[in-house]
Design an enzyme around this catalytic site. Structure first.
Site, PDB file in Angstrom:
ATOM      1  N   GLY A  51      24.271  40.212 -17.417  1.00 46.26           N
ATOM      2  CA  GLY A  51      25.229  40.876 -16.406  1.00 46.26           C
ATOM      3  C   GLY A  51      26.086  39.994 -16.386  1.00 46.26           C
ATOM      4  N   GLN A  56      32.382  35.025 -11.093  1.00 45.67           N
ATOM      5  CA  GLN A  56      31.745  34.441 -10.939  1.00 45.67           C
ATOM      6  C   GLN A  56      31.969  32.907 -12.421  1.00 45.67           C
ATOM      7  OE1 GLN A  56      27.875  37.245 -12.356  1.00 45.67           O
ATOM      8  NE2 GLN A  56      26.847  35.291 -11.878  1.00 45.67           N
ATOM      9  N   CYS A  98      19.534  35.414 -10.182  1.00 38.08           N
ATOM     10  CA  CYS A  98      21.281  35.624 -11.064  1.00 38.08           C
ATOM     11  C   CYS A  98      22.485  34.400 -11.010  1.00 38.08           C
ATOM     12  CB  CYS A  98      22.119  36.138  -9.201  1.00 38.08           C
ATOM     13  SG  CYS A  98      23.670  35.599  -9.573  1.00 38.08           S
ATOM     14  N   LEU A  99      22.613  34.273 -12.101  1.00 34.20           N
ATOM     15  CA  LEU A  99      23.272  33.067 -13.307  1.00 34.20           C
ATOM     16  C   LEU A  99      23.662  32.509 -12.163  1.00 34.20           C
ATOM     17  CD1 LEU A  99      24.486  34.319 -16.380  1.00 34.20           C
ATOM     18  CD2 LEU A  99      22.282  33.657 -16.403  1.00 34.20           C
ATOM     19  N   HIS A 140      23.799  45.286  -8.631  1.00 36.28           N
ATOM     20  CA  HIS A 140      24.250  43.718  -8.568  1.00 36.28           C
ATOM     21  C   HIS A 140      25.707  43.327  -9.208  1.00 36.28           C
ATOM     22  CE1 HIS A 140      22.315  39.402  -8.907  1.00 36.28           C
ATOM     23  NE2 HIS A 140      23.613  39.208  -9.738  1.00 36.28           N
ATOM     24  N   GLU A 141      26.157  43.476 -10.062  1.00 33.30           N
ATOM     25  CA  GLU A 141      27.590  43.522 -10.552  1.00 33.30           C
ATOM     26  C   GLU A 141      28.520  43.492  -9.608  1.00 33.30           C
ATOM     27  OE1 GLU A 141      27.254  40.680 -12.242  1.00 33.30           O
ATOM     28  OE2 GLU A 141      25.032  40.780 -13.240  1.00 33.30           O
ATOM     29  N   HIS A 144      28.500  41.180  -6.684  1.00 38.66           N
ATOM     30  CA  HIS A 144      29.524  40.694  -7.130  1.00 38.66           C
ATOM     31  C   HIS A 144      30.596  39.994  -6.964  1.00 38.66           C
ATOM     32  CE1 HIS A 144      27.077  36.431  -8.186  1.00 38.66           C
ATOM     33  NE2 HIS A 144      26.359  37.721  -9.102  1.00 38.66           N
TER      34      HIS A 144
END
Ligand code: NI
Length: 174
Positions: A51, A56, A98-99, A140-141, A144
């Site tokens: 995701g 990001q 998380c990236l 999660h997204e 963000h």
């Protein structure tokens, strides 16, 4: 080879301030938004990740992409513009990463099932009911887009430990 047409963007890493900002709703789904979505997909798949949210890649816009099919077979690719978490039920704890926070995972509590509304990339309304990893990824997204990282959902003690270790490692790299 398709490779040459890919636009992989740099992923912003914690503590980049854009990750703390509340992203703005998308008003016009124009060519620039379509390109941003394509770039987000290229960036997510090449990472690889399950995701990604627009902040990001440095764009403070309410867009998320999620594809958990590598880990939960049969789940479709989801592209959501201006997503809204309408309903959340149950509670589960599972490992999350998380990236934008590379090298760290932590057990995080999330709702078990969610109901999410938004627009697809053509601007058509979409409704998604999800459980499992997909429900987790959607939460999660969407977090963000509200300037919330998974580390913000850790217990305060765990978060302090994390920050010390992470920032120490960041300094060591410079
Ligand atoms: Ni993330």
């Amino acid at each position: 080879m398709l490779w040459f047409f890919m636009a992989v963007r740099e992923i912003k890493k914690y503590p980049d301030p854009i990750l703390k900002k509340k992203a703005l709703p998308v008003k016009n789904i124009d060519g620039a938004i379509q390109r941003l979505i394509d770039d987000m997909l290229d960036t997510m798949y090449s990472a690889p990740g399950i995701g990604l949210a627009a902040p990001q890649v440095g764009e403070s816009k309410r867009i998320i992409v999620v594809d958990v099919s590598a880990r939960e077979e049969g789940r479709p690719l989801i592209i959501l513009i201006n997503p809204e978490l309408i309903k959340a039920e149950g509670k589960v704890e599972s490992e999350e990463g998380c990236l934008s926070v590379p090298g760290y995972v932590s057990k995080i509590h999330r709702a078990e099932r969610v109901f999410v509304k938004g627009l697809d990339r053509e601007g058509r309304p979409v409704e998604i009911e999800a459980d499992g990893l997909l429900a987790r990824a959607l939460q999660h997204e969407i977090d963000h887009l509200n300037g919330i990282l998974f580390i913000d959902r850790m217990s305060p003690i765990k978060r302090e430990f994390f920050k010390k270790r992470y920032l120490r490692r960041l300094k060591a790299k410079v």
